[in-house]
Motif scaffolding. Structure first.
Motif, PDB file in Angstrom:
ATOM      1  N   GLY A 159      -3.388  -1.004 -13.778  1.00  0.00           N
ATOM      2  CA  GLY A 159      -3.853  -2.722 -12.303  1.00  0.00           C
ATOM      3  C   GLY A 159      -2.962  -3.103 -11.858  1.00  0.00           C
ATOM      4  N   SER A 174       0.623  -0.745   0.309  1.00  0.00           N
ATOM      5  CA  SER A 174      -0.118   0.070  -0.162  1.00  0.00           C
ATOM      6  C   SER A 174       1.041   1.256   0.437  1.00  0.00           C
ATOM      7  CB  SER A 174      -1.060   0.029   1.026  1.00  0.00           C
ATOM      8  OG  SER A 174      -0.564  -0.073   2.541  1.00  0.00           O
ATOM      9  N   ASN A 218      -2.028   2.440 -10.573  1.00  0.00           N
ATOM     10  CA  ASN A 218      -3.991   2.191 -10.917  1.00  0.00           C
ATOM     11  C   ASN A 218      -3.760   1.695 -11.806  1.00  0.00           C
ATOM     12  OD1 ASN A 218      -3.334   4.361  -7.766  1.00  0.00           O
ATOM     13  ND2 ASN A 218      -4.723   3.099  -7.474  1.00  0.00           N
ATOM     14  N   GLU A 219      -3.694   2.485 -13.282  1.00  0.00           N
ATOM     15  CA  GLU A 219      -4.645   2.557 -13.619  1.00  0.00           C
ATOM     16  C   GLU A 219      -3.851   1.491 -14.859  1.00  0.00           C
ATOM     17  OE1 GLU A 219      -4.262   6.099 -16.268  1.00  0.00           O
ATOM     18  OE2 GLU A 219      -5.209   7.606 -14.409  1.00  0.00           O
ATOM     19  N   GLU A 251      -6.554  -1.969  -6.004  1.00  0.00           N
ATOM     20  CA  GLU A 251      -7.655  -0.871  -5.431  1.00  0.00           C
ATOM     21  C   GLU A 251      -7.871  -0.571  -3.854  1.00  0.00           C
ATOM     22  OE1 GLU A 251     -12.639   0.407  -6.231  1.00  0.00           O
ATOM     23  OE2 GLU A 251     -11.522  -1.511  -6.492  1.00  0.00           O
ATOM     24  N   GLY A 252      -8.071   0.514  -3.887  1.00  0.00           N
ATOM     25  CA  GLY A 252      -7.740   0.796  -2.352  1.00  0.00           C
ATOM     26  C   GLY A 252      -6.101   1.007  -1.754  1.00  0.00           C
ATOM     27  N   GLU A 255      -1.043   6.974  -9.983  1.00  0.00           N
ATOM     28  CA  GLU A 255      -2.294   6.809 -10.507  1.00  0.00           C
ATOM     29  C   GLU A 255      -2.169   5.851 -11.363  1.00  0.00           C
ATOM     30  OE1 GLU A 255      -4.745  10.089  -9.848  1.00  0.00           O
ATOM     31  OE2 GLU A 255      -5.789   8.754  -8.439  1.00  0.00           O
TER      32      GLU A 255
END
Length: 258
Positions: free
Chosen positions: A162, A141, A159-160, A166-167, A155
């Motif tokens: 994958g 995290s 994130n984008e 998520e979180g 991000e």
């Protein structure tokens, strides 16, 4: 000249008036006042010390520049989200706060010549066994500062794509909040400006496990079309960096430029 922290921002315009007229006294009649926006808690660029007086590399830089050019200085600590709007709407005259020059921000404000080139670094707790590869593979995290360029980078790249679940991206309002989160075990790592990361490393609060090369350019933001202030800042940066004072400030705040 005394420096005072202005906190509890409920109405920026009202607070700016208080800073100018109530907190620093009446400026020298021959001097102009420049109101400088800085991050609320953004070491080593600008942050409150134990006496709640703003200190830091950028704070002392603008004080040197202002003195050379006949200005007094007042400070306003600002949340990072939407920070450039405070220049555009006249809340402050400039932002001098470790601010990355980006195309999006350049649509709102004018930027000075760059005064630093900075990469990102990955911070973990001093006793952590995590590696740079662990973090970039998404098995952690991550925290950072909300709406900063490191947030945008994480991000986009983790994130984008994958890679990061998520979180597992947990940005905080200030980078100091992010390091508190790290200390409390509420995140595994932080991605942020390498200079800032190293300031926490120097205090024994983290270790730097790797650099992400982004070569961001830091500049001072001024209002669109405010050429007088822009020229003063550009000349001031050039003069400062040509003087012994610049290396003195880098050494004082533990900043090593690559």
């Amino acid at each position: 000249m005394r420096k005072h922290v202005v906190c509890g921002i409920l109405c920026f315009c009202l607070i700016a008036t208080v800073v100018i007229s109530g907190c620093i006294g009446v400026p020298d009649a021959e001097k102009k006042l420049i109101v400088v926006g800085i991050g609320e808690n953004n070491p080593p660029y600008g942050y409150p010390d134990a006496n709640e007086t703003y200190v830091g590399l950028d704070v002392e830089s603008i004080e040197w520049i202002a003195k050379q050019n006949g200005y007094d200085v007042a400070y306003l600590g600002l949340p990072w989200t939407g920070i450039v709007e405070n220049v555009a709407n006249g809340t402050v005259d400039i932002l001098y706060c470790g601010l990355t020059i980006t195309p999006e921000r350049s649509e709102i404000v004018d930027f000075s010549d760059p005064y630093m080139i900075v990469n990102f670094a990955i911070a973990v707790l001093p006793n952590s066994s995590l590696t740079k590869e662990d973090v970039l593979s998404g098995n952690v995290s991550i925290s950072t500062q909300t709406d900063g360029t490191s947030h945008v980078w994480t991000e986009k790249n983790l994130n984008e794509t994958g890679i990061l679940a998520e979180g597992n991206l947990r940005p905080q309002a200030t980078i100091d909040d992010a390091f508190v989160m790290l200390a409390e075990g509420k995140c595994d790592a932080i991605i942020y400006d390498e200079v800032t990361v190293n300031s926490y490393v120097a205090r024994g609060l983290a270790k730097n496990i790797g650099v992400i090369e982004v070569n961001e350019l830091y500049g001072v933001a001024v209002r669109k079309g405010d050429n007088e202030t822009l020229q003063m800042i550009n000349k001031g940066i050039a003069d400062l960096q040509a003087s012994p004072k610049w290396q003195e400030l880098l050494d004082k705040y533990g900043v090593v430029l690559s």
